[in-house]
Design a protein around this motif. Structure first.
Motif, PDB file in Angstrom:
ATOM      1  N   ALA A 565      -1.251  20.375 -39.571  1.00  0.00           N
ATOM      2  CA  ALA A 565       0.405  20.343 -39.641  1.00  0.00           C
ATOM      3  C   ALA A 565       0.633  20.020 -38.071  1.00  0.00           C
ATOM      4  N   ALA A 566       0.029  20.797 -37.036  1.00  0.00           N
ATOM      5  CA  ALA A 566       0.129  20.624 -35.780  1.00  0.00           C
ATOM      6  C   ALA A 566       0.039  19.129 -35.294  1.00  0.00           C
ATOM      7  N   ARG A 567      -1.237  18.805 -35.684  1.00  0.00           N
ATOM      8  CA  ARG A 567      -1.840  17.497 -35.284  1.00  0.00           C
ATOM      9  C   ARG A 567      -0.934  16.385 -35.903  1.00  0.00           C
ATOM     10  N   ALA A 568      -0.259  16.631 -37.306  1.00  0.00           N
ATOM     11  CA  ALA A 568       0.497  15.497 -37.507  1.00  0.00           C
ATOM     12  C   ALA A 568       1.665  15.544 -36.969  1.00  0.00           C
ATOM     13  N   ASP A 569       2.186  16.701 -36.551  1.00  0.00           N
ATOM     14  CA  ASP A 569       3.467  16.765 -35.681  1.00  0.00           C
ATOM     15  C   ASP A 569       3.376  15.837 -34.597  1.00  0.00           C
ATOM     16  N   MET A 570       2.254  16.182 -33.889  1.00  0.00           N
ATOM     17  CA  MET A 570       1.772  15.733 -32.406  1.00  0.00           C
ATOM     18  C   MET A 570       1.605  14.222 -32.471  1.00  0.00           C
ATOM     19  N   GLY A 571       1.062  13.841 -33.844  1.00  0.00           N
ATOM     20  CA  GLY A 571       0.759  12.114 -33.895  1.00  0.00           C
ATOM     21  C   GLY A 571       2.021  11.538 -33.936  1.00  0.00           C
ATOM     22  N   SER A 572       2.911  12.318 -34.827  1.00  0.00           N
ATOM     23  CA  SER A 572       4.489  11.815 -34.873  1.00  0.00           C
ATOM     24  C   SER A 572       4.965  11.512 -33.668  1.00  0.00           C
ATOM     25  N   LEU A 573       4.914  12.436 -32.817  1.00  0.00           N
ATOM     26  CA  LEU A 573       5.410  12.419 -31.488  1.00  0.00           C
ATOM     27  C   LEU A 573       4.642  11.514 -30.430  1.00  0.00           C
ATOM     28  N   MET A 574       3.395  11.496 -30.472  1.00  0.00           N
ATOM     29  CA  MET A 574       3.106  10.169 -29.925  1.00  0.00           C
ATOM     30  C   MET A 574       3.412   8.682 -30.222  1.00  0.00           C
ATOM     31  N   ASN A 575       3.676   8.818 -31.423  1.00  0.00           N
ATOM     32  CA  ASN A 575       4.402   7.264 -31.857  1.00  0.00           C
ATOM     33  C   ASN A 575       5.733   7.277 -31.357  1.00  0.00           C
TER      34      ASN A 575
END
Length: 644
Positions: A565-575
């Motif tokens: 979940a944390a990596r998904a959030d960070m991936g969205s933020l990186m995009n």
């Protein structure tokens, strides 16, 4: 043509032409040498003003682009570290699966667990050691955490969370903030109670499902997160609603102690969720009294005017019943408490003494004179007493207390050891003899805040329906068991600690300035996931047995879910940062082009003009010389005339 000695008009004209050409040539030379169309303000005042404003925006956009690139780099580092944690969890799951195989010997299980524990250590090192610019990304928790302690500002009311600005000088553990809201103006006010400072901000409109809005109280260092569940049409009035949030230290601890962790809990009355009074005298059964989590037991009070009010943050930051010296309530007699024989008992409570600790004041009374137990204040002392047979056999322990002070108190009666013990704030302050036998059954409702029937005091006196308490009472916890000193300490810690119902603990919010303005829309909130607590939880697992491996499997899956979940959030933020950086870059290009049109010199044009002015300068110089020749002609005329 007039010839004169005092004035040479032709020369003056030539000089003026020279000066004009010189000024223009000087200006063009400045433009050519600097490359700017506006080397100084007199060239073009309006364009200079516009150009400098655009230049300011360009500078901010360049910095914003760097901020976004830095934020992306930080997220990439955190994501890479979490990728390593994910790989470790995958290997740990494989080991746990192997350990659940019944063919393993104890030696093999020990070998498997050795690698398992080493992997937990490696995971801990990754979490603690992942840093960016000296800032721990995954491991370090903020100094303080913040959570709601009162029921009217929780997630059901649209308060999605709370966060504190790191290292804000105003914040201290134990601080309280009171929230109020005016629906007519849509203004929310936060009151820092210790410093008595207020700040009011406007709550935005139009929150829809899934939206989270940060309401920032920058002067107080607090951000409140509102969700679409927030009802902007309903006031929040602290005088009638519980709306406090509190600050506590952000230490990582194991499983929190709760009263039901100890055996034989039969009564737990708390003011946290406001009291539920029942008029009349209907008998309660044990199930009514055994409320372990949330809520209250039914508290009997026939006269509503004598029911104590509940005040927010009344004792150790918890809600508390506030007794004014004429109020009390009762709990019906019950076999789990007093209507049967008991060989062991423990009572615990948290309270604030009133300004008067000299007069006799009953906090808890049970016994109807014949057999009972009581807790009361008298002559600056807190007393705990157990007696039977109208006080003929009794024991009373005491300890000094101060006025207007928060205390936890707990006491145990144990017939097995024929002893009684009294604890104040978790430390034993008195130890005494018992009453030589189990405490017999006795009837009569139990009084809280005064005697409800009759009780016996340390001096042999008895009182009925008198001796009102004048302080505050937050909680009463009652066991049909004798507990040890460590349990008394646990109870004291529990009763003197804030009761948070919601805490933002697993992330740290960082604001990324993504544009040149100072508006909220110019910032992007970045939540860095904190994994220290999850790793701490994994440290208690092992795979030394089938049941332990099953528990480890569950813990690994739960942590993997959080990592994903944390990596998904960070991936969205990186995009999001990548898109934001593209927008900033385009804006920077357009602004730079606009600024260039205003301020950059057209070199070809300025060079052509400069050459033209240079020719004019040369021509003017020649004309000045011709003007001098005209003066010589006048002199020659004079010379010829004088010679005749």
């Amino acid at each position: 043509m007039v010839r004169s000695l005092n004035s040479s008009i032709s020369t003056m004209r030539a000089i003026n032409a020279f000066k004009g050409a010189s000024r223009v040539a000087s200006s063009q030379l400045s433009k050519l040498s600097s490359g700017s169309r506006i080397p100084n303000a007199k060239e073009d005042v309006a364009s200079l003003s516009i150009s400098k404003g655009i230049s300011l925006e360009i500078s901010a956009l360049k910095s914003a682009r760097n901020n976004l690139l830095q934020a992306s780099s930080m997220l990439q580092m955190a994501d890479s570290a979490l990728g390593d944690v994910s790989d470790i969890l995958t290997r740990m799951e494989a080991l746990a699966t192997i350990a659940r195989n019944g063919t393993n010997s104890p030696t093999e299980l020990m070998s498997l667990d050795l690698e398992y524990q080493q992997l937990i250590g490696a995971m801990d090192s990754i979490v603690d050691g992942t840093e960016f610019n000296g800032r721990s990304l995954l491991g370090e928790q903020p100094e303080f955490r913040m959570g709601v302690i009162d029921a009217d500002v929780d997630s059901d009311d649209g308060f999605a969370g709370y966060s504190l600005e790191p290292n804000f000088p105003m914040h201290q553990a134990g601080d309280f903030f009171e929230i109020s809201y005016d629906s007519a103006t849509r203004n929310m006010t936060l009151h820092h109670e210790r410093t008595d400072r207020y700040q009011t901000v406007s709550v935005p409109t139009g929150l829809v499902g899934g939206d989270i809005e940060n309401v920032r109280f920058e002067e107080l260092g607090v951000t409140i997160k509102l969700s679409s569940d927030f009802n902007a049409g309903v006031d929040i009035d602290p005088t009638v609603q519980n709306s406090d949030i509190a600050i506590a230290t952000n230490a990582i601890t194991g499983t929190s102690f709760v009263p039901s962790d100890l055996p034989s809990l039969v009564l737990h009355v708390s003011a946290e969720d406001s009291p539920l009074f029942t008029t009349g005298s209907g008998v309660q059964n044990a199930g009514d009294l055994e409320t372990f989590v949330g809520g209250n037991n039914a508290l009997i009070q026939n006269n509503a005017l004598l029911q104590p009010d509940v005040v927010a943050s009344g004792v150790f930051g918890r809600d508390a019943f506030d007794f004014d010296g004429s109020e009390f309530f009762a709990v019906n007699d019950n076999s789990s408490i007093n209507a049967s024989t008991h060989a062991q008992k423990t009572i615990a409570m948290s309270f604030r003494s009133g300004g008067d600790v000299a007069s006799r004041q009953v906090i808890w009374e049970e016994g109807a004179t014949v057999n009972g137990m009581n807790v009361y204040i008298d002559a600056g002392q807190l007393y705990f007493g157990v007696y039977r047979s109208n006080g003929a056999n009794g024991t009373w322990l005491s300890t000094p207390i101060n006025p207007s002070t928060d205390y936890t108190m707990s006491a145990t009666y144990d017939n097995a050891t024929n002893s009684t013990s009294l604890y104040l704030n978790g430390a034993q302050v008195a130890l005494g003899a018992g009453i030589g036998a189990p405490l017999p059954s006795h009837t009569g409702n139990i009084g809280v805040g005064r005697t409800n029937d009759t009780t016996v005091y340390h001096d042999g006196a008895s009182g009925a329906d008198t001796d009102y308490f004048t302080g505050r009472l937050a909680e009463i916890i009652y066991y049909d068991d004798a507990i040890g000193s460590a349990d008394h300490a646990e109870l004291a810690t529990y009763m003197s600690t804030f009761s948070f119902t919601e805490v933002l603990f697993n992330s740290e919010e960082i604001d990324i300035q993504a544009a040149g303005g100072a508006d909220v829309v110019d910032r992007i909130a970045l939540d860095i996931p904190k994994m220290a607590e999850q790793v701490f939880g994994m440290q208690g697992t092992n795979i030394l047995s089938d049941s332990a491996a099953n528990a480890a499997h569950e813990a690994i899956r739960n942590m993997m879910d959080e990592v994903n979940a944390a990596r998904a959030d960070m991936g969205s933020l990186m995009n999001r940062f990548a898109f934001a950086e593209g927008v900033v870059s385009i804006s920077l290009e357009n602004q730079s082009q606009a600024e260039s049109v205003l301020s950059d010199a057209d070199i070809a044009k300025e060079m052509t003009s400069f050459m033209s002015q240079s020719l004019l300068l040369e021509t003017a110089s020649e004309m000045i010389l011709k003007g001098r020749e005209s003066g010589q002609y006048v002199l020659s005329l004079l010379d010829n005339s004088l010679g005749q």
